[in-house]
Design a protein around this motif. Structure first.
Motif, PDB file in Angstrom:
ATOM      1  N   GLY A   6      23.895  13.095 -15.091  1.00 25.11           N
ATOM      2  CA  GLY A   6      25.046  13.493 -15.898  1.00 25.11           C
ATOM      3  C   GLY A   6      25.294  12.581 -17.087  1.00 25.11           C
ATOM      4  O   GLY A   6      26.317  12.698 -17.761  1.00 25.11           O
ATOM      5  N   ALA A   7      24.368  11.669 -17.377  1.00 25.43           N
ATOM      6  CA  ALA A   7      24.541  10.728 -18.485  1.00 25.43           C
ATOM      7  C   ALA A   7      24.316  11.434 -19.817  1.00 25.43           C
ATOM      8  O   ALA A   7      23.420  12.257 -19.964  1.00 25.43           O
ATOM      9  CB  ALA A   7      23.566   9.569 -18.335  1.00 25.43           C
ATOM     10  N   GLU A   8      25.146  11.121 -20.791  1.00 24.11           N
ATOM     11  CA  GLU A   8      25.053  11.746 -22.113  1.00 24.11           C
ATOM     12  C   GLU A   8      23.750  11.406 -22.828  1.00 24.11           C
ATOM     13  O   GLU A   8      23.239  12.202 -23.605  1.00 24.11           O
ATOM     14  CB  GLU A   8      26.245  11.323 -22.982  1.00 24.11           C
ATOM     15  N   GLY A   9      23.202  10.234 -22.580  1.00 28.19           N
ATOM     16  CA  GLY A   9      21.950   9.835 -23.219  1.00 28.19           C
ATOM     17  C   GLY A   9      20.808  10.777 -22.849  1.00 28.19           C
ATOM     18  O   GLY A   9      19.995  11.150 -23.700  1.00 28.19           O
ATOM     19  N   THR A  13      18.595  13.261 -25.275  1.00 26.02           N
ATOM     20  CA  THR A  13      17.145  13.116 -25.240  1.00 26.02           C
ATOM     21  C   THR A  13      16.477  14.446 -24.909  1.00 26.02           C
ATOM     22  O   THR A  13      15.484  14.830 -25.536  1.00 26.02           O
ATOM     23  CB  THR A  13      16.738  12.043 -24.212  1.00 26.02           C
ATOM     24  N   ALA A  14      17.021  15.147 -23.925  1.00 30.54           N
ATOM     25  CA  ALA A  14      16.463  16.451 -23.555  1.00 30.54           C
ATOM     26  C   ALA A  14      16.592  17.448 -24.705  1.00 30.54           C
ATOM     27  O   ALA A  14      15.692  18.253 -24.950  1.00 30.54           O
ATOM     28  CB  ALA A  14      17.167  16.988 -22.318  1.00 30.54           C
ATOM     29  N   GLY A  15      17.695  17.396 -25.436  1.00 32.52           N
ATOM     30  CA  GLY A  15      17.878  18.280 -26.584  1.00 32.52           C
ATOM     31  C   GLY A  15      16.877  18.010 -27.682  1.00 32.52           C
ATOM     32  O   GLY A  15      16.292  18.938 -28.259  1.00 32.52           O
ATOM     33  N   VAL A  16      16.639  16.737 -27.984  1.00 36.60           N
ATOM     34  CA  VAL A  16      15.685  16.364 -29.029  1.00 36.60           C
ATOM     35  C   VAL A  16      14.264  16.774 -28.615  1.00 36.60           C
ATOM     36  O   VAL A  16      13.515  17.341 -29.425  1.00 36.60           O
ATOM     37  CB  VAL A  16      15.755  14.849 -29.323  1.00 36.60           C
ATOM     38  N   ILE A  17      13.898  16.518 -27.367  1.00 34.83           N
ATOM     39  CA  ILE A  17      12.574  16.906 -26.897  1.00 34.83           C
ATOM     40  C   ILE A  17      12.420  18.423 -26.958  1.00 34.83           C
ATOM     41  O   ILE A  17      11.356  18.932 -27.344  1.00 34.83           O
ATOM     42  CB  ILE A  17      12.324  16.372 -25.469  1.00 34.83           C
ATOM     43  N   ALA A  22       9.947  23.092 -29.494  1.00 34.83           N
ATOM     44  CA  ALA A  22      10.102  24.399 -30.142  1.00 34.83           C
ATOM     45  C   ALA A  22       9.447  24.405 -31.522  1.00 34.83           C
ATOM     46  O   ALA A  22       8.790  25.383 -31.905  1.00 34.83           O
ATOM     47  CB  ALA A  22      11.577  24.762 -30.254  1.00 34.83           C
ATOM     48  N   ALA A  23       9.604  23.312 -32.269  1.00 29.32           N
ATOM     49  CA  ALA A  23       8.997  23.230 -33.595  1.00 29.32           C
ATOM     50  C   ALA A  23       7.464  23.238 -33.500  1.00 29.32           C
ATOM     51  O   ALA A  23       6.792  23.907 -34.288  1.00 29.32           O
ATOM     52  CB  ALA A  23       9.466  21.965 -34.311  1.00 29.32           C
ATOM     53  N   VAL A  24       6.918  22.528 -32.524  1.00 22.72           N
ATOM     54  CA  VAL A  24       5.461  22.516 -32.330  1.00 22.72           C
ATOM     55  C   VAL A  24       4.967  23.909 -31.951  1.00 22.72           C
ATOM     56  O   VAL A  24       3.922  24.363 -32.438  1.00 22.72           O
ATOM     57  CB  VAL A  24       5.064  21.468 -31.270  1.00 22.72           C
ATOM     58  N   ALA A  25       5.707  24.611 -31.111  1.00 23.29           N
ATOM     59  CA  ALA A  25       5.307  25.956 -30.697  1.00 23.29           C
ATOM     60  C   ALA A  25       5.332  26.930 -31.867  1.00 23.29           C
ATOM     61  O   ALA A  25       4.423  27.749 -32.027  1.00 23.29           O
ATOM     62  CB  ALA A  25       6.220  26.453 -29.580  1.00 23.29           C
ATOM     63  N   VAL A  26       6.346  26.847 -32.719  1.00 23.42           N
ATOM     64  CA  VAL A  26       6.431  27.731 -33.886  1.00 23.42           C
ATOM     65  C   VAL A  26       5.295  27.425 -34.853  1.00 23.42           C
ATOM     66  O   VAL A  26       4.654  28.334 -35.389  1.00 23.42           O
ATOM     67  CB  VAL A  26       7.806  27.596 -34.580  1.00 23.42           C
TER      68      VAL A  26
END
Length: 76
Positions: A6-9, A13-17, A22-26
């Motif tokens: 439940g840590a915000e960090g 991190t999960a959002g950035v990854i 997604a960018a690599v897939a596109v």
């Protein structure tokens, strides 16, 4: 890890990854679509060895080992 702690960090991190993935897939989808249209490498996709030979080799070169694949048999 975010679900466990439940840590915000971990959430950020999960959002950035996820965004990077997604960018690599596109990019990969676009690069392979352009490559398929032009029948040559336009954008780098990281193909090497046998993968790069698909665009450069002829049809016989691409199918020479298929007779030894599972499920392929000689014409009856």
């Amino acid at each position: 890890m975010y679900e466990l702690t439940g840590a915000e960090g971990w959430k950020h991190t999960a959002g950035v990854i996820g965004l990077v993935l997604a960018a690599v897939a596109v990019y990969a989808a676009f690069a392979l679509a352009v490559e398929d249209q032009h029948r040559r490498t336009v954008l780098p996709t990281g193909r090497r060895a046998a993968g790069a030979g698909v665009l450069d080799g002829d049809w016989g070169h691409q199918t020479d080992r298929i007779v030894r694949e599972a499920g392929v048999r000689r014409q009856l």
